[in-house]
Design a protein around this motif. Structure first.
Motif, PDB file in Angstrom:
ATOM      1  N   ASP A 195       0.807  -0.992   0.247  1.00 24.95           N
ATOM      2  CA  ASP A 195       0.051  -0.064  -0.069  1.00 24.95           C
ATOM      3  C   ASP A 195       0.989   1.647  -0.017  1.00 24.95           C
ATOM      4  O   ASP A 195       0.305   2.441  -0.674  1.00 24.95           O
ATOM      5  N   LEU A 196       1.903   1.229   1.107  1.00 26.18           N
ATOM      6  CA  LEU A 196       3.124   2.426   0.722  1.00 26.18           C
ATOM      7  C   LEU A 196       3.636   2.363  -0.271  1.00 26.18           C
ATOM      8  O   LEU A 196       3.304   3.585  -1.142  1.00 26.18           O
ATOM      9  N   ALA A 243       1.200   4.029  -3.480  1.00 24.23           N
ATOM     10  CA  ALA A 243       1.148   5.350  -2.475  1.00 24.23           C
ATOM     11  C   ALA A 243       1.826   6.357  -3.054  1.00 24.23           C
ATOM     12  O   ALA A 243       1.570   7.149  -4.107  1.00 24.23           O
ATOM     13  N   VAL A 244       3.753   5.524  -3.475  1.00 20.46           N
ATOM     14  CA  VAL A 244       4.754   6.291  -3.707  1.00 20.46           C
ATOM     15  C   VAL A 244       4.780   6.215  -5.220  1.00 20.46           C
ATOM     16  O   VAL A 244       4.701   6.891  -6.299  1.00 20.46           O
ATOM     17  N   ASP A 245       4.239   5.042  -5.769  1.00 16.69           N
ATOM     18  CA  ASP A 245       4.087   5.312  -7.182  1.00 16.69           C
ATOM     19  C   ASP A 245       2.957   6.369  -7.884  1.00 16.69           C
ATOM     20  O   ASP A 245       2.866   6.645  -8.926  1.00 16.69           O
ATOM     21  N   ARG A 246       2.129   6.069  -7.211  1.00 15.18           N
ATOM     22  CA  ARG A 246       0.922   6.875  -7.517  1.00 15.18           C
ATOM     23  C   ARG A 246       1.014   8.809  -7.958  1.00 15.18           C
ATOM     24  O   ARG A 246       1.202   9.468  -8.477  1.00 15.18           O
ATOM     25  N   ALA A 271       0.741   7.555   8.932  1.00 15.61           N
ATOM     26  CA  ALA A 271       0.202   5.775   9.289  1.00 15.61           C
ATOM     27  C   ALA A 271      -1.444   5.973   9.007  1.00 15.61           C
ATOM     28  O   ALA A 271      -1.950   5.003   8.793  1.00 15.61           O
ATOM     29  N   ALA A 272      -1.819   6.650   9.573  1.00 15.50           N
ATOM     30  CA  ALA A 272      -3.323   6.896   9.983  1.00 15.50           C
ATOM     31  C   ALA A 272      -4.087   6.866   8.240  1.00 15.50           C
ATOM     32  O   ALA A 272      -5.175   6.362   7.865  1.00 15.50           O
ATOM     33  N   ASP A 273      -3.243   7.351   7.515  1.00 14.03           N
ATOM     34  CA  ASP A 273      -3.802   7.759   6.251  1.00 14.03           C
ATOM     35  C   ASP A 273      -4.017   7.289   5.213  1.00 14.03           C
ATOM     36  O   ASP A 273      -4.426   6.840   4.097  1.00 14.03           O
ATOM     37  N   LEU A 274      -3.404   5.800   5.457  1.00 20.83           N
ATOM     38  CA  LEU A 274      -2.204   4.911   4.572  1.00 20.83           C
ATOM     39  C   LEU A 274      -2.673   3.624   4.995  1.00 20.83           C
ATOM     40  O   LEU A 274      -3.171   2.307   3.813  1.00 20.83           O
ATOM     41  N   MET A 275      -3.181   3.373   6.332  1.00 21.91           N
ATOM     42  CA  MET A 275      -3.319   2.214   6.967  1.00 21.91           C
ATOM     43  C   MET A 275      -5.010   1.465   6.723  1.00 21.91           C
ATOM     44  O   MET A 275      -5.455   2.322   6.630  1.00 21.91           O
TER      45      MET A 275
END
Length: 288
Positions: free
Chosen positions: A194-195, A198-201, A222-226
């Motif tokens: 998931d991280l 997010a970096v790829d996007r 962390a709360a934004d991506l967990m």
């Protein structure tokens, strides 16, 4: 006594392939449509190379170069499979023991192997997921419960931990799953995939950047991506069921909690692999 599983018991008999002259576009479309990460390159029926999603990503121009649609398509169309494929290729035969193939994947850090016959002709494709699904279907009552195999030394973060710090923790520790806790209570789960997504996007329109995780994840917590704290197991769950859940969720690990929601540890794909290979239980994190 249980008969050992063989490669032919788990492999995909119909492997999708590329030819040396196939274009980068062919590779992208095939991987996207079939949701695969590696494609054998064949010539006259024999495997001469393999193209993975990593090679494809490195060969694609970035949107930040300002290419017109015509120029972008032209650039991509000029790249051939032979230009980016890995060779020589690690292979395995249909009659090899599945654990031998698994050990080869781990030792050489690859996620899949072309299956070839004695003449070197392609007969299928075997991935780590194929192996784990086959092992999960087989009778393995001696696997026991999660608490016998889980990793107890757990690295965690809190909901307020910067996402860039969490990404750095995953990279340094080579973990793939990071429980998010408040005190002892599980609040969510961060997965490496998931991280990375997010970096790829964020990087798709920017191009390569030094310390990309810190740059693109700046301002996120962390709360934004967990993920919500629903992808977990309890310590008494059979190991086979934990593996099935990981495969269904397409993740490399799950938090292990008590009935009250307190974190006890994590069970990872690495823990499953050690179990399959009959190795001792580890105390580190996931490396698979």
């Amino acid at each position: 006594m249980t008969t050992p599983l063989l490669v032919k018991d788990a492999m995909h008999a119909r492997a999708v392939t590329l030819f040396p002259h196939s274009t980068l576009t062919d590779a992208v479309v095939t991987m996207q449509e079939l949701r695969v990460k590696r494609l054998p390159v064949v010539q006259e029926g024999r495997v001469v190379g393999i193209v993975t999603d990593g090679e494809v990503r490195r060969a694609l121009p970035t949107l930040s170069e300002g290419l017109t649609p015509w120029a972008f398509t032209d650039r991509v169309g000029r790249v051939r499979a032979r230009d980016i494929m890995r060779h020589p290729v690690l292979t395995v035969t249909p009659d090899a023991a599945l654990t031998v193939a698994l050990r080869l994947m781990l030792d050489r850090r690859v996620g899949g192997l072309p299956v070839v016959d004695e003449d070197g002709e392609l007969r299928g494709m075997l991935t780590l997921t194929d192996i784990l699904r086959a092992e999960g279907r087989a009778a393995r009552l001696h696997w026991g419960a999660v608490d016998q195999h889980m990793t107890r030394g757990v690295v965690t973060v809190t909901p307020g931990t910067p996402a860039s710090e969490a990404a750095a923790t995953l990279k340094v520790t080579r973990l793939h799953v990071l429980p998010v806790v408040q005190g002892t209570q599980l609040r969510g789960v961060l997965h490496e995939k998931d991280l990375t997504a997010a970096v790829d996007r964020a990087g798709a329109t920017h191009g390569p950047t030094v310390l990309a995780d810190q740059f693109f994840l700046s301002g996120l917590m962390a709360a934004d991506l967990m993920r919500p704290p629903t992808g977990y197991v309890t310590e008494s769950v059979p190991m086979r069921d934990a593996l099935t859940r990981m495969l269904d969720l397409d993740v490399h690990g799950l938090p292990v909690i008590t009935e009250d929601g307190d974190l006890l540890g994590v069970v990872t794909i690495s823990d499953v692999i050690r179990t399959v290979l009959g190795e001792s239980i580890g105390t580190g994190g996931a490396t698979a």
